[in-house]
Design a protein around this motif. Sequence first.
Motif, mmCIF file in Angstrom:
data_model
loop_
_atom_site.group_PDB
_atom_site.id
_atom_site.type_symbol
_atom_site.label_atom_id
_atom_site.label_comp_id
_atom_site.label_asym_id
_atom_site.label_seq_id
_atom_site.Cartn_x
_atom_site.Cartn_y
_atom_site.Cartn_z
ATOM 1 N N MET A 134 0.872 -1.175 0.000
ATOM 2 C CA MET A 134 0.000 0.000 0.000
ATOM 3 C C MET A 134 0.908 1.224 0.000
ATOM 4 S SD MET A 134 -3.237 -1.202 2.183
ATOM 5 C CE MET A 134 -3.969 -2.818 1.869
ATOM 6 N N SER A 135 0.996 1.858 -1.152
ATOM 7 C CA SER A 135 1.987 2.910 -1.361
ATOM 8 C C SER A 135 1.766 4.148 -0.501
ATOM 9 C CB SER A 135 2.053 3.287 -2.839
ATOM 10 O OG SER A 135 0.810 3.778 -3.315
ATOM 11 N N CYS A 136 0.588 4.292 0.091
ATOM 12 C CA CYS A 136 0.365 5.425 1.005
ATOM 13 C C CYS A 136 1.139 5.231 2.306
ATOM 14 C CB CYS A 136 -1.121 5.619 1.286
ATOM 15 S SG CYS A 136 -1.878 4.342 2.332
ATOM 16 N N MET A 137 1.559 3.998 2.576
ATOM 17 C CA MET A 137 2.233 3.673 3.834
ATOM 18 C C MET A 137 3.736 3.431 3.665
ATOM 19 S SD MET A 137 -0.225 3.857 5.962
ATOM 20 C CE MET A 137 0.547 3.197 7.417
ATOM 21 N N VAL A 138 4.236 3.514 2.428
ATOM 22 C CA VAL A 138 5.643 3.218 2.158
ATOM 23 C C VAL A 138 6.405 4.522 1.957
ATOM 24 C CG1 VAL A 138 7.253 2.082 0.577
ATOM 25 C CG2 VAL A 138 5.033 1.022 1.061
ATOM 26 N N PRO A 139 7.266 4.893 2.902
ATOM 27 C CA PRO A 139 8.085 6.094 2.697
ATOM 28 C C PRO A 139 9.043 5.874 1.524
ATOM 29 C CG PRO A 139 8.192 5.339 4.979
ATOM 30 C CD PRO A 139 7.516 4.272 4.190
ATOM 31 N N VAL A 140 9.243 6.882 0.724
ATOM 32 C CA VAL A 140 10.106 6.756 -0.445
ATOM 33 C C VAL A 140 11.511 6.300 -0.042
ATOM 34 C CG1 VAL A 140 10.822 9.184 -0.506
ATOM 35 C CG2 VAL A 140 10.768 7.843 -2.626
ATOM 36 N N SER A 141 11.943 6.647 1.156
ATOM 37 C CA SER A 141 13.294 6.309 1.611
ATOM 38 C C SER A 141 13.518 4.818 1.798
ATOM 39 C CB SER A 141 13.613 7.036 2.916
ATOM 40 O OG SER A 141 12.680 6.664 3.917
ATOM 41 N N VAL A 142 12.467 4.010 1.930
ATOM 42 C CA VAL A 142 12.653 2.576 2.141
ATOM 43 C C VAL A 142 12.540 1.756 0.854
ATOM 44 C CG1 VAL A 142 11.829 2.745 4.520
ATOM 45 C CG2 VAL A 142 10.266 2.000 2.735
ATOM 46 N N VAL A 143 12.233 2.408 -0.254
ATOM 47 C CA VAL A 143 12.076 1.670 -1.517
ATOM 48 C C VAL A 143 13.412 1.126 -1.990
ATOM 49 C CG1 VAL A 143 11.394 1.837 -3.949
ATOM 50 C CG2 VAL A 143 10.024 2.953 -2.181
ATOM 51 N N GLY A 144 14.443 1.940 -1.935
ATOM 52 C CA GLY A 144 15.776 1.507 -2.348
ATOM 53 C C GLY A 144 15.812 1.035 -3.796
ATOM 54 N N GLN A 145 16.487 -0.078 -4.032
ATOM 55 C CA GLN A 145 16.645 -0.628 -5.378
ATOM 56 C C GLN A 145 15.514 -1.559 -5.790
ATOM 57 O OE1 GLN A 145 19.217 0.415 -7.417
ATOM 58 N NE2 GLN A 145 19.438 1.853 -5.726
ATOM 59 N N ARG A 146 14.559 -1.792 -4.901
ATOM 60 C CA ARG A 146 13.470 -2.716 -5.210
ATOM 61 C C ARG A 146 12.590 -2.142 -6.316
ATOM 62 N NH1 ARG A 146 10.715 -3.760 0.372
ATOM 63 N NH2 ARG A 146 11.112 -1.540 0.555
ATOM 64 N N PRO A 147 12.290 -2.949 -7.326
ATOM 65 C CA PRO A 147 11.453 -2.442 -8.421
ATOM 66 C C PRO A 147 10.018 -2.210 -7.977
ATOM 67 C CG PRO A 147 11.951 -4.770 -8.755
ATOM 68 C CD PRO A 147 12.742 -4.315 -7.558
ATOM 69 N N VAL A 148 9.438 -1.153 -8.521
ATOM 70 C CA VAL A 148 8.050 -0.789 -8.271
ATOM 71 C C VAL A 148 7.291 -1.002 -9.576
ATOM 72 C CG1 VAL A 148 6.466 1.096 -7.673
ATOM 73 C CG2 VAL A 148 8.728 0.954 -6.576
ATOM 74 N N ARG A 149 6.129 -1.629 -9.482
ATOM 75 C CA ARG A 149 5.275 -1.773 -10.663
ATOM 76 C C ARG A 149 3.903 -1.219 -10.323
ATOM 77 N NH1 ARG A 149 3.975 -7.269 -13.794
ATOM 78 N NH2 ARG A 149 4.770 -8.004 -11.817
ATOM 79 N N THR A 150 3.393 -0.390 -11.210
ATOM 80 C CA THR A 150 2.076 0.206 -11.043
ATOM 81 C C THR A 150 1.159 -0.342 -12.123
ATOM 82 O OG1 THR A 150 2.449 2.086 -12.513
ATOM 83 C CG2 THR A 150 3.184 2.335 -10.210
ATOM 84 N N VAL A 151 -0.099 0.004 -12.039
ATOM 85 C CA VAL A 151 -1.071 -0.463 -13.029
ATOM 86 C C VAL A 151 -0.672 -0.018 -14.439
ATOM 87 C CG1 VAL A 151 -2.693 1.480 -12.833
ATOM 88 C CG2 VAL A 151 -3.539 -0.817 -13.420
ATOM 89 N N GLU A 152 0.009 1.111 -14.545
ATOM 90 C CA GLU A 152 0.463 1.581 -15.859
ATOM 91 C C GLU A 152 1.464 0.616 -16.481
ATOM 92 O OE1 GLU A 152 -0.786 5.302 -13.592
ATOM 93 O OE2 GLU A 152 0.374 3.501 -13.108
ATOM 94 N N GLY A 153 2.103 -0.214 -15.658
ATOM 95 C CA GLY A 153 3.062 -1.194 -16.143
ATOM 96 C C GLY A 153 2.433 -2.492 -16.625
ATOM 97 N N LEU A 154 1.104 -2.624 -16.517
ATOM 98 C CA LEU A 154 0.425 -3.860 -16.932
ATOM 99 C C LEU A 154 -0.043 -3.817 -18.379
ATOM 100 C CD1 LEU A 154 -1.843 -4.627 -13.834
ATOM 101 C CD2 LEU A 154 0.492 -5.430 -14.320
ATOM 102 N N GLY A 155 -0.351 -2.661 -18.880
ATOM 103 C CA GLY A 155 -0.891 -2.498 -20.227
ATOM 104 C C GLY A 155 -1.505 -1.123 -20.345
ATOM 105 N N ASN A 156 -2.190 -0.879 -21.459
ATOM 106 C CA ASN A 156 -2.829 0.426 -21.638
ATOM 107 C C ASN A 156 -4.178 0.250 -22.328
ATOM 108 O OD1 ASN A 156 -2.367 0.354 -24.537
ATOM 109 N ND2 ASN A 156 -0.228 0.837 -24.074
ATOM 110 N N ALA A 157 -4.817 1.331 -22.646
ATOM 111 C CA ALA A 157 -6.170 1.273 -23.207
ATOM 112 C C ALA A 157 -6.220 0.550 -24.548
ATOM 113 C CB ALA A 157 -6.749 2.680 -23.347
#
Length: 159
Positions: free
Chosen positions: A58-81
């Motif tokens: 839940m990205s509202c609870m994840v401070p940007v400082s703890v993301v580090g090198q871990r990849p982030v994937r959002t819905v935009e990364g699944l496909g498009n219209a």
Amino acid sequence: MTTYRLQVNGKVHAVDQDADTPLLYVLRNDLELNGAKFGCGLGQCGSCTVLLDGKPAMSCMVPVSVVGQRPVRTVEGLGNATTPGVLQQAFIDEQAAQCGYCIAGMLMQATALLEKTPAPTDAQIRAHMSPNLCRCGTHMRILRAVRRAANTLAAKGTP
């Protein structure tokens, strides 16, 4: 302010933010990836769910400082219209969205499930999707969409 290098949907982005800035704000305000929504701000609704190192977060609870090198994937990364991903197409086919506010989070939660468990049982789907809330009441359509996507992926031989 500190500069953070984030890998989001396969691209590296440099953002200047305070350490405690929620990842959700960085995605929406700095990177203009508006799929994840601000729902409750307390990690209780799931509308802001993204994948962090392949796991729902839940990205509202994840401070940007703890993301580090871990990849982030959002819905935009699944496909498009024009070329929706299998799961997105299943949500369209099942008319799983009513207002649509929760759908990006639902899609990301379901993506994590299908990547880990390609042929989930209905009980596994229900349990995995339980952190995400839909106030419109389309839960049954959402569950059917996840089942449809699992069946489509299995028919294609894709995990």
